[in-house]
Write a protein that holds these residues in place. Structure first.
Motif, short mmCIF file in Angstrom:
data_model
loop_
_atom_site.label_atom_id
_atom_site.label_comp_id
_atom_site.label_asym_id
_atom_site.label_seq_id
_atom_site.Cartn_x
_atom_site.Cartn_y
_atom_site.Cartn_z
N UNK A 119 0.85 -1.19 0.00
CA UNK A 119 0.00 0.00 0.00
C UNK A 119 0.88 1.24 0.00
N UNK A 120 0.57 2.17 -0.90
CA UNK A 120 1.31 3.43 -1.01
C UNK A 120 0.32 4.58 -0.80
N UNK A 121 0.69 5.52 0.07
CA UNK A 121 -0.19 6.65 0.37
C UNK A 121 0.49 7.97 0.00
N UNK A 122 -0.27 8.81 -0.74
CA UNK A 122 0.24 10.09 -1.22
C UNK A 122 -0.73 11.18 -0.81
N UNK A 123 -0.23 12.30 -0.33
CA UNK A 123 -1.05 13.46 0.01
C UNK A 123 -0.72 14.60 -0.95
N UNK A 124 -1.76 15.24 -1.46
CA UNK A 124 -1.58 16.33 -2.42
C UNK A 124 -0.67 17.42 -1.84
N UNK A 125 0.31 17.84 -2.63
CA UNK A 125 1.27 18.89 -2.32
C UNK A 125 2.31 18.50 -1.26
N UNK A 126 2.23 17.30 -0.72
CA UNK A 126 3.22 16.87 0.28
C UNK A 126 4.28 16.00 -0.38
N UNK A 127 5.52 16.16 0.02
CA UNK A 127 6.63 15.47 -0.62
C UNK A 127 6.84 14.05 -0.11
N UNK A 128 6.34 13.74 1.09
CA UNK A 128 6.54 12.41 1.65
C UNK A 128 5.51 11.43 1.12
N UNK A 129 5.97 10.18 0.92
CA UNK A 129 5.09 9.08 0.51
C UNK A 129 5.29 7.94 1.50
N UNK A 130 4.20 7.32 1.92
CA UNK A 130 4.26 6.23 2.89
C UNK A 130 4.02 4.90 2.18
N UNK A 131 4.94 3.94 2.40
CA UNK A 131 4.83 2.61 1.80
C UNK A 131 4.66 1.60 2.92
N UNK A 132 3.59 0.82 2.83
CA UNK A 132 3.29 -0.15 3.88
C UNK A 132 3.14 -1.55 3.29
N UNK A 133 3.64 -2.54 4.03
CA UNK A 133 3.53 -3.93 3.66
C UNK A 133 3.60 -4.76 4.94
N UNK A 134 2.72 -5.77 5.08
CA UNK A 134 2.75 -6.60 6.30
C UNK A 134 4.09 -7.28 6.53
N UNK A 135 4.80 -7.57 5.43
CA UNK A 135 6.04 -8.34 5.56
C UNK A 135 7.29 -7.46 5.70
N UNK A 136 7.14 -6.13 5.57
CA UNK A 136 8.31 -5.25 5.59
C UNK A 136 8.08 -4.08 6.55
N UNK A 137 9.17 -3.45 7.02
CA UNK A 137 9.03 -2.26 7.89
C UNK A 137 8.35 -1.12 7.14
N UNK A 138 7.58 -0.31 7.85
CA UNK A 138 6.95 0.85 7.25
C UNK A 138 8.04 1.80 6.75
N UNK A 139 7.83 2.33 5.53
CA UNK A 139 8.84 3.20 4.90
C UNK A 139 8.22 4.54 4.54
N UNK A 140 8.89 5.60 4.92
CA UNK A 140 8.49 6.94 4.51
C UNK A 140 9.60 7.48 3.62
N UNK A 141 9.25 7.75 2.35
CA UNK A 141 10.27 8.14 1.38
C UNK A 141 9.89 9.45 0.70
N UNK A 142 10.85 10.11 0.12
CA UNK A 142 10.60 11.36 -0.59
C UNK A 142 10.18 11.07 -2.02
#
Length: 346
Positions: A119-142
């Motif tokens: 699952x990837x979450x994006x917010x309008x005008x925000x530079x950070x993107x959140x990537x989630x997966x049950x099998x992997x650590x939560x990742x916040x990337x630019x």
């Protein structure tokens, strides 16, 4: 006029701040739930300065698993920061991902379930993107370049979303400007309206030895594969592609690129012999054949190691030193099968 410009600048500034506040709130809550620290990562679709400027000046073509995608809502474009943005609708229609939009929070959530839940979450005008997966650590990337609005369409960064879902993305610059963005997914994607229906029977997981070339492939196949040889002992792929292929009154343009594990993707020059020595266990050479006057993708061949095919294309056969060919009709066969079908003695 000056008053209008000031009001417009204040409006944009307010929207940007609102987007940043929403993303900060979201990421803090997500991290708190996951009990994890933030992980910074650099977005992966940085193009070299020369390639980026050329691409920005010309047409950007997006291909998904070899199929050229038509974007009726809005065209893909490259930002001044050298990131490719596409309409949010493209993600659902071309990549086959589930997309939900929270208009109150101005937040898009993109999900796939194959081959693993992402699952990837994006917010309008925000530079950070959140990537989630049950099998992997939560990742916040630019994202490098944030999601934005253009002609009343939400435009999102293609590479970081695609790779966040588990796809592979490459870029091939075209002579004279523009370029091709190639997205390869390990899951099945929707059939596109402008993609010709397959004329061959799809191969099964255990059979990679049947391939019937189409009329176009009978033209392009010998040009691509007759000069192509593979030396497994030195892991050397040799071939020579022409810049164009003439077919009747048409002149088809040929471009190529290499993806080799641990190295930068790079464009391969046509019209000269290529001798790729010491390739890794995970590599893929993309060969695109297009007819620009009609914006038509004629053919696309991905020549890859069986290890790469297993990790990214769902290949389930024996992983040895042989090569796999994946064509524009989603047929996956061994290189030897292609030689046999085209009558090439190699």
């Amino acid at each position: 006029m000056a008053g209008k410009q000031k009001r417009l600048m204040r409006f944009r500034s307010t929207k940007l701040k609102e987007g940043m506040i929403r993303m900060k709130k979201f990421t803090k809550e997500a991290v708190k739930r996951a009990g994890l620290s933030l992980v910074a990562a650099v977005a992966l679709f940085t193009i070299t300065t020369s390639s980026a400027s050329a691409a920005s000046a010309g047409k950007v073509i997006v291909k998904v698993n070899g199929a050229t995608i038509s974007m009726n809502d809005a065209s893909a474009y490259i930002t001044k920061e050298n990131y490719t943005l596409v309409p949010l609708r493209f993600v659902s229609e071309a990549l086959g991902a589930k997309v939900s939009w929270d208009n109150k929070e101005k937040k898009a959530t993109v999900e796939v379930s194959e081959p693993a839940q992402k699952k990837v979450t994006v917010v309008l005008y925000a530079n950070d993107i959140v990537i989630e997966s049950p099998a992997e650590p939560l990742l916040i990337t630019s994202a490098g370049s944030p999601a934005t609005m253009k002609n009343n369409r939400v435009m999102v960064p293609l590479r970081v979303i695609s790779e966040g879902l588990g796809a592979s993305v490459g870029f091939t610059a075209k002579t004279g400007g523009g370029g091709i963005v190639s997205v390869s997914t390990p899951w099945k994607t929707p059939v596109q309206p402008d993609t010709p229906a397959p004329t061959t029977t799809p191969t099964t997981n255990s059979e990679y030895t049947t391939w019937t070339p189409t009329a176009d492939q009978k033209v392009t196949g010998p040009v691509v594969f007759k000069p192509l040889t593979w030396d497994s002992s030195t892991r050397t792929l040799s071939f020579q592609l022409p810049s164009t292929i003439k077919h009747g009154s048409e002149e088809w343009e040929v471009t190529s690129g290499l993806r080799d594990s641990g190295k930068k993707d790079r464009k391969l020059e046509t019209g000269v012999e290529q001798k790729l020595v010491g390739l890794s266990e995970d590599f893929m050479v993309a060969i695109n054949i297009d007819y620009e006057p009609r914006s038509v993708g004629i053919d696309c061949y991905y020549v890859m190691s069986k290890s790469y095919a297993s990790k990214h294309y769902g290949y389930k056969g024996l992983v040895d030193d042989g090569l796999i060919v994946y064509d524009s009709h989603k047929n996956m066969v061994t290189l030897e099968t292609v030689y046999k079908a085209l009558g090439i003695a190699n």
